[in-house]
Design an enzyme around this catalytic site. Structure first.
Site, PDB file in Angstrom:
ATOM      1  N   SER A 154       0.849  -1.188   0.000  1.00  0.00           N
ATOM      2  CA  SER A 154       0.000   0.000   0.000  1.00  0.00           C
ATOM      3  C   SER A 154       0.884   1.238   0.000  1.00  0.00           C
ATOM      4  CB  SER A 154      -0.891   0.019   1.245  1.00  0.00           C
ATOM      5  OG  SER A 154      -1.503   1.280   1.425  1.00  0.00           O
ATOM      6  N   TYR A 158       0.275  -0.190  10.888  1.00  0.00           N
ATOM      7  CA  TYR A 158      -0.173  -0.508   9.529  1.00  0.00           C
ATOM      8  C   TYR A 158       0.913  -0.173   8.518  1.00  0.00           C
ATOM      9  CZ  TYR A 158      -2.785  -0.399   5.145  1.00  0.00           C
ATOM     10  OH  TYR A 158      -3.202  -0.612   3.849  1.00  0.00           O
TER      11      TYR A 158
END
Length: 318
Positions: free
Chosen positions: A157, A182
């Site tokens: 990502s 994350y």
């Protein structure tokens, strides 16, 4: 790595869909594994692959839910897979190995984002465990049926821009911050592809990582509406407010492209976005475009591999 991390002029772009990428292809006889292939980007990926003849096995935590989501799709089946449970990973791999077939592509699409602090297994931080360690163990155990020609695709990502590896406290035992955790897990996805490709390319296994784009999917399950409004993603009525968001079909395009295109033949270990190889982001660039140097750094990739091997007991230190 930085010298190869350059766009190749694929002819595709941000608006490309997975079906656009696969137009004219015939994947009859090809076998794929898609983790999380029943939801969000994973479901769009599964649908696109089976539409051109591929056989897709989906790894899912909730088998009943997954089977319902893909009911009616040809050439697809579901096996239980809980990525934060290494015994579940082992059972999934054993079920695949028992079929005695070659796997042509594995798309590591399953993941979690910005969850509350959660500990799994021997106390591992859940995002690092689910997004990285589970996939690390999965791919290493699948190696015998990948050798001879396969691609491993790690869905990273642009969130990797949030954080490099927290080498001093990978498990966030000294204080948890959900976005830092994350970001680290997405950096780990990219680094995994770098070292996997380095180690296995002579066996015919190539690896890539990618940013699929911003997409509203079940990945946002842990975020409140207020958080998404504040981020500018949706308006106060819940409608999409950020027009740079992609549809799931557009979001799935880069992972499908990386898994199947002949344009990447002879390449590997690269981070992709918008159906092309991404550029290295300039130091200090906060646009979240391209890939940070630390996410494709070979030394960091080797360090992560060795840590992951120590934690999971598979892969071996390299």
């Amino acid at each position: 790595m930085a010298k190869r991390q350059q766009p190749i002029g694929s002819g595709f772009g941000a608006a490309t869909t997975a079906r656009n990428v696969l137009a004219g292809m015939d994947l009859t006889g090809k076998r794929a594994i898609v983790t999380g292939g029943h939801s969000g980007l994973g479901l769009a990926t599964t649908r696109a692959l089976v539409a051109v003849g591929a056989q897709v096995t989906i790894g899912a935590r909730d088998v009943t839910k997954a089977q319902s989501a893909v009911a009616g799709l040809p050439r697809g089946d579901v096996l239980p897979l809980d990525l934060d449970d290494l015994e579940s990973v082992q059972r999934f791999v054993e079920a695949i190995l028992d079929r005695d077939v070659h796997i042509d592509m594995v798309i590591n699409s399953a993941g979690i984002m910005a969850c509350p602090e959660t500990r799994v297994g021997p106390g591992w931080e859940a995002q690092f465990a689910t997004n990285h360690l589970g996939h690390f163990a999965l791919i290493n155990r699948l190696r015998p049926i990948l050798e001879g020609g396969a691609r491993v695709i790690s869905v990273s990502s642009a969130g990797h821009h949030i954080s490099a590896m927290h080498w001093e406290d990978v498990q966030f035992t000294q204080g948890y911050e959900k976005w830092q955790a994350y970001g680290q897990s997405k950096t780990a996805n990219a680094l995994f592809a770098v070292h996997l490709d380095h180690l296995w390319k002579d066996s015919g296994v190539r690896a890539f990582s990618l940013h699929p784009g911003k997409i509203l999917t079940p990945l946002q399950r842990y975020l409140t509406r207020e958080e998404m409004v504040a981020a500018g993603w949706i308006d106060e009525n819940g409608a999409l407010a950020d027009m740079t968001f992609k549809t799931p079909e557009q979001g799935a395009a880069t992972q499908v492209w990386a898994a199947t295109t002949s344009q990447l033949d002879g390449l590997g270990g690269l981070y992709c976005e918008d159906c092309d190889v991404a550029e290295i982001a300039a130091d200090g660039d906060r646009s979240f475009k391209g890939v940070c140097r630390y996410a494709v750094d070979p030394e960091q990739a080797e360090r992560l591999w060795n840590l992951s091997a120590d934690l999971t007991g598979v892969g071996g230190r390299r």
